[in-house]
Scaffold this active site. Structure first.
Site, PDB file in Angstrom:
ATOM      1  CG  HIS A  73     -12.706 -19.210  30.359  1.00 43.40           C
ATOM      2  ND1 HIS A  73     -11.479 -19.379  29.757  1.00 43.40           N
ATOM      3  CD2 HIS A  73     -12.873 -17.864  30.465  1.00 43.40           C
ATOM      4  CE1 HIS A  73     -10.935 -18.199  29.523  1.00 43.40           C
ATOM      5  NE2 HIS A  73     -11.744 -17.269  29.950  1.00 43.40           N
ATOM      6  CG  ASP A  75     -11.654 -22.069  26.677  1.00 44.08           C
ATOM      7  OD1 ASP A  75     -12.204 -21.719  27.740  1.00 44.08           O
ATOM      8  OD2 ASP A  75     -11.965 -21.593  25.565  1.00 44.08           O
ATOM      9  CG  ASP A 105      -8.749 -14.605  29.174  1.00 52.44           C
ATOM     10  OD1 ASP A 105      -9.716 -14.935  29.870  1.00 52.44           O
ATOM     11  OD2 ASP A 105      -8.806 -14.483  27.942  1.00 52.44           O
ATOM     12  CD  GLU A 137     -14.876 -16.908  27.787  1.00 52.45           C
ATOM     13  OE1 GLU A 137     -15.393 -15.780  27.812  1.00 52.45           O
ATOM     14  OE2 GLU A 137     -13.703 -17.099  27.395  1.00 52.45           O
ATOM     15  CD  GLU A 138     -10.490 -17.056  25.643  1.00 50.67           C
ATOM     16  OE1 GLU A 138     -10.993 -16.207  24.878  1.00 50.67           O
ATOM     17  OE2 GLU A 138      -9.857 -16.744  26.662  1.00 50.67           O
ATOM     18  CD  GLU A 165     -13.223 -14.002  31.289  1.00 52.41           C
ATOM     19  OE1 GLU A 165     -12.016 -13.681  31.232  1.00 52.41           O
ATOM     20  OE2 GLU A 165     -13.743 -14.829  30.514  1.00 52.41           O
ATOM     21  CG  HIS A 359      -6.741 -13.028  24.128  1.00 53.55           C
ATOM     22  ND1 HIS A 359      -7.826 -13.141  23.278  1.00 53.55           N
ATOM     23  CD2 HIS A 359      -7.163 -13.562  25.307  1.00 53.55           C
ATOM     24  CE1 HIS A 359      -8.849 -13.711  23.910  1.00 53.55           C
ATOM     25  NE2 HIS A 359      -8.453 -13.970  25.155  1.00 53.55           N
TER      26      HIS A 359
END
Length: 388
Positions: A73, A75, A105, A137-138, A165, A359
């Site tokens: 992904h 984003d 990520d 995706e997030e 991931e 994150h």
């Protein structure tokens, strides 16, 4: 110390510079990726969203039937309120680490996958290499749905998929499914000095929250268990509660959002049925005094879990690329469950870095992990040249 491929690092530097937080467009990043692929003679398919601000991308080298699909992904999560000591949207290096939002990520894997696509374009493959990049995706794998709709139309039929991931390049065979739910509680407003003459919507929501917490306790004590997970049972979690206008007004509306993360062996609707029945019961009791009262629950997002058997050929194949002996399961969700259940493509999760670094402020990916990812994809290209 082993270094990643120069091209991978160059691509990663460009990817990090695009601030593709989920609330913002990813179109500039996708334009860059599409141009990179076209420069190598690879024509990508772009699948834009309704307003064209975001897009998925799919590309193939070496044919359409079979082969391996690399999925990632584009984003990233916001940096708001985080105490970064380095610029989040510029790749910086220090102490064997690559810093920047999305390094772990999961733009590190995306960069490595793109570099592998460029290498594949200059060789002859007996089995194809595919690339699938998605948006949002997030937010719950939202963008992947239109990508899956494209693949159903037949531009390619991958034999297997690797979702990149961060797993420390361990081969992950499973993750839980997720259902996002919104409960809307309607009460009757009143002056707070006469609070009993109204129906407090926040109190209704609190009663429903107590139901959810009690159900979670039962799942923890009596529910299905899978010891491969850090939390070995299905979980319920309330994440948001909004309601009220002023302290001296009994609120007539409260909105609560909660989620279920279910083991593969648990049916989400079966787990949610007692909560729905309790919500109906709260509504019916409230209506004995206030006919306007209501408690409704709706699903606003859901994706299935991943549960690939250890005996599956994709597991053996990816373990042979990484040298891994065992497998793991991961706490976070991916688009892998969608590829597996909706397209029937056997899927594992395997990528560089750790979600423990994602994150958060000063997110990083170890250079050694990215170099190992490049080596894994080099091994993949060798296998594709020979044919699966």
């Amino acid at each position: 110390m082993t270094r990643p491929d120069t091209t991978t690092l160059e691509i990663l530097e460009r990817l990090i510079a695009f601030p593709t937080v989920s609330r913002d467009p990813n179109a500039p990043l996708m334009d860059y990726v599409a141009g990179l692929l076209r420069g190598a003679g690879i024509e990508p398919i772009l699948v834009p969203n309704a307003d064209g601000s975001k897009a998925n991308l799919f590309a193939s080298v070496g044919g359409a039937e079979g082969g391996v699909m690399l999925s990632g992904h584009t984003d990233v999560v916001p940096v708001d309120g985080q105490d970064w000591t380095r610029p989040p949207f510029a790749l910086t290096e220090g102490g064997g680490r690559l810093y920047g939002r999305g390094t772990a990520d999961m733009k590190g894997f995306v960069a490595s996958a793109l570099a592998a696509m460029l290498r594949a374009a200059g060789t002859r493959l007996a089995s194809p290499l595919h690339l699938a990049l998605s948006y949002d995706e997030e937010l719950g794998c939202l963008g992947a749905h239109s990508l899956i709709a494209l693949l159903r139309q037949g531009p390619a039929r991958p034999a297997m998929c690797i979702v990149g991931e961060p797993t420390g390049l361990n081969v992950a065979t499973g993750h839980k499914g997720k259902t996002g739910l919104r409960a809307v509680c309607k009460g009757v407003e009143a002056h707070s000095a006469l609070a009993p003459t109204g129906l407090n919507a926040l109190h209704l929501a609190a009663d429903l929250m107590a139901v959810i917490r009690a159900h979670q306790s039962r799942l923890a004590e009596e529910g299905l268990r899978d010891g491969d997970y850090d939390v070995p049972y299905s979980t319920l979690h309330v994440g948001k509660l909004n309601g009220g206008v002023a302290l001296n007004i009994v609120p007539n509306l409260a909105v609560m959002e909660f989620e279920l993360r279910n083991l593969a062996g648990d049916d989400p609707e079966t787990l949610l049925a007692p909560i729905r029945r309790s919500a109906d019961g709260l509504r019916d009791i409230a209506r004995t005094r206030f006919p306007e009262a209501d408690v409704t629950i709706e699903v606003f997002n859901a994706y299935p879990g991943l549960d690939t058997p250890d005996s599956a050929s994709v597991v053996r194949f990816v373990k042979s690329l990484t040298g891994a002996n065992g497998t793991i399961k991961v706490a976070f969700g991916t688009e892998g469950g969608l590829f597996s259940t909706e397209l029937g493509v056997p899927t594992v999760v395997c990528g560089p870095g750790s979600m423990a670094q994602g994150h958060k402020a000063d997110e990083y990916l170890e250079t050694e992990q990215l170099a190992r990812c490049d080596a894994m994809l080099d091994a993949l290209l060798e296998r594709l040249r020979a044919g699966l």
